[in-house]
Design an enzyme around this catalytic site. Structure first.
Site, PDB file in Angstrom:
ATOM      1  N   GLY A  95       1.440   3.669  -1.191  1.00 34.67           N
ATOM      2  CA  GLY A  95       2.631   2.734  -1.055  1.00 34.67           C
ATOM      3  C   GLY A  95       2.374   1.478  -2.104  1.00 34.67           C
ATOM      4  CG  ASP A  96       0.747  -2.213  -3.452  1.00 34.60           C
ATOM      5  OD1 ASP A  96       0.552  -2.422  -4.637  1.00 34.60           O
ATOM      6  OD2 ASP A  96       0.921  -3.101  -2.733  1.00 34.60           O
TER       7      ASP A  96
END
Length: 479
Positions: free
Chosen positions: A263-264
């Site tokens: 997610g990053d």
């Protein structure tokens, strides 16, 4: 979102990787770092550390692998028992198949944590099991919130010769409760990380899967001689700040054959935040990244920063593949950061569905407090990109230096980007200086086109950490 088209060669590669991970073996093995002549010293005597002399099973300490019973005491007792053998050949803790729930625990030196196939270490979802601890000196506060931070799930400090490996067992952070509370602003402290090792050397993490971290997954900080090999990191692509691997103020780091869905940023190289990172002054340097596969729709495949105030230098990346990611390489910095990002070399990157192939940002306005120095500007120079292919790209590059602090020494060679036809702007360049050779579409005016045949630099001499070999240590009596 339209389905991502994955090239046939990549599908075949992923299938082969999966097959190799789950082939039955007649003999258990675990990975161990060995010293190659000319490489970094892996022990005080400069000789290869032996395979572990003492092995225990988690069940020997009363552990129950039903996914419900707390095994906190079993993990702590097992590590404490093996710590007795640090000077007697070291110890290995075998985690057998099952789901082993536990609160956070610490590692010890000359120690191997081995997860058998089917073994899952489950992180407790009781937030009271994660008491506040001091923030990192190079950050001055927690990354999410001012003040302390919650303890990490697996930790170690001032250690030497630590191995986390196995037959592709899993460490599960069970992060959903943390993500929900983060989004609802219900946390009092910064989230901890799935694995954080501090002030340590000779660390190897291999053949293990990490999933659902509360925040960053793998965070070596103030460390030397660190290898991540054959590691899988998985998190929902909408989970907040679930970076894959974040070397932070570390030297001699090797990341190879890893698969990350995040997610990053898949890889984020850091070295401290504003005045705190400047004061500690511990750079991340001599870092090798190779054969990385990344999926990260909202972030970078490889990021440098944004916390880079201690400096980042001599980073080499090659044979990188990304599917449905925001940017291939992103340099993140801003006013107040200080420090430097220099001598960055990338060779061989294939990107499938990408927003920006190259992205350099100078407007990162996040600060630990209001005590940062507005005159502390980053020095970004010596950035080399070669042999890059991208298809279904929104833009080739977004390069933004500072008016009084241009990003210099940028070199791009043999770059081909297939930009979405409807996009009229293919380059956006301000306050940067560089050259290009064999780049399509043609670069912006600030990146001067030299014509074909002038490749960007990539060092021929390997880093010391690249000379370290990983030995497979056999052991009998698999559980």
């Amino acid at each position: 979102m339209a389905p991502v088209k994955i090239p046939n060669y990549l599908l075949l590669s992923l299938c082969l990787i999966s097959l190799l991970c789950f082939l039955p073996t007649g003999e258990c093995k675990y990975s161990q770092m060995l010293h190659r002549r000319g490489g970094p010293q892996l022990s005080a005597a400069g000789v290869a550390p032996p395979c572990r002399a003492h092995t225990v099973n988690l069940k020997d300490f009363g552990a129950v692998g039903d996914g419900k019973t707390s095994n906190t005491d079993a993990f702590k007792k097992a590590v404490a028992e093996l710590a007795k053998f640090e000077k007697q050949g070291g110890g290995m803790l075998v985690v057998p198949p099952g789901k082993w729930l536990t609160a956070p625990f610490n590692l010890t030196s000359h120690f191997t944590l081995f997860l058998e196939q089917g073994a899952v270490i489950l992180a407790s979802t009781n937030i009271s099991d994660y008491p506040p601890i001091a923030p990192l000196k190079s950050y001055g506060r927690g990354r999410d919130l001012p003040g302390p931070r919650h303890s990490n799930f697996i930790s170690g400090s001032n250690l030497t010769d630590v191995v986390i490996t196995g037959n592709n067992g899993t460490i599960d952070g069970q992060g959903q409760i943390w993500w929900d509370k983060y989004h609802a602003n219900e946390l009092n402290y910064t989230r901890g990380y799935l694995l954080e090792i501090m002030y340590s050397e000779n660390i190897l993490v291999s053949n293990v899967t990490f999933v659902n971290s509360s925040s960053w997954n793998l965070h070596p900080v103030y460390c030397k001689n660190v290898i991540f090999s054959g590691v899988t990191v998985l998190a929902p692509t909408n989970s907040p700040n679930t970076d894959g691997i974040d070397p932070d103020s570390c030297s001699e780091v090797r990341i190879e054959d890893c698969y990350i869905v995040s997610g990053d940023d898949c890889i984020a190289i850091k070295s401290g935040w504003d005045q705190y990172g400047i004061a500690v002054g511990m750079p991340s340097e001599n870092i090798s990244i190779r054969r990385l596969t990344c999926i990260s729709p909202t972030s970078a495949v490889i990021a440098l920063g944004s916390e880079m105030s201690g400096g980042i230098r001599n980073v080499r990346a090659e044979d990188i593949t990304a599917i449905n990611s925001e940017s291939g390489v992103r340099i993140k910095s801003g006013v107040g950061r200080g420090g430097y990002v220099k001598d960055i070399f990338l060779k061989g990157m294939n990107l499938y569905t990408i927003k920006w192939v190259f992205w350099m940002t100078s407007n990162y306005g996040q600060h630990p407090d209001d005590k940062f120095d507005p005159k502390a500007l980053p020095n970004v120079t010596g950035i080399n990109y070669s042999n890059v292919y991208a298809e279904n790209a929104t833009m080739v590059a977004k390069l933004e230096g500072l008016p009084d602090d241009h990003f210099k020494g940028i070199c791009m060679s043999n770059v081909t980007a297939q930009v979405i036809e409807s996009k009229l702007i293919q380059w956006n360049c301000t306050n940067v200086e560089g050259v290009a050779s064999g780049v399509t579409p043609a670069p912006c005016a600030l990146i001067h086109n030299q014509g074909p045949g002038k490749p960007c630099a990539f060092p021929k001499e390997p880093l010391a950490i690249d000379k370290v070999i990983i030995n497979q240590c056999p052991f009998k009596g698999c559980y």
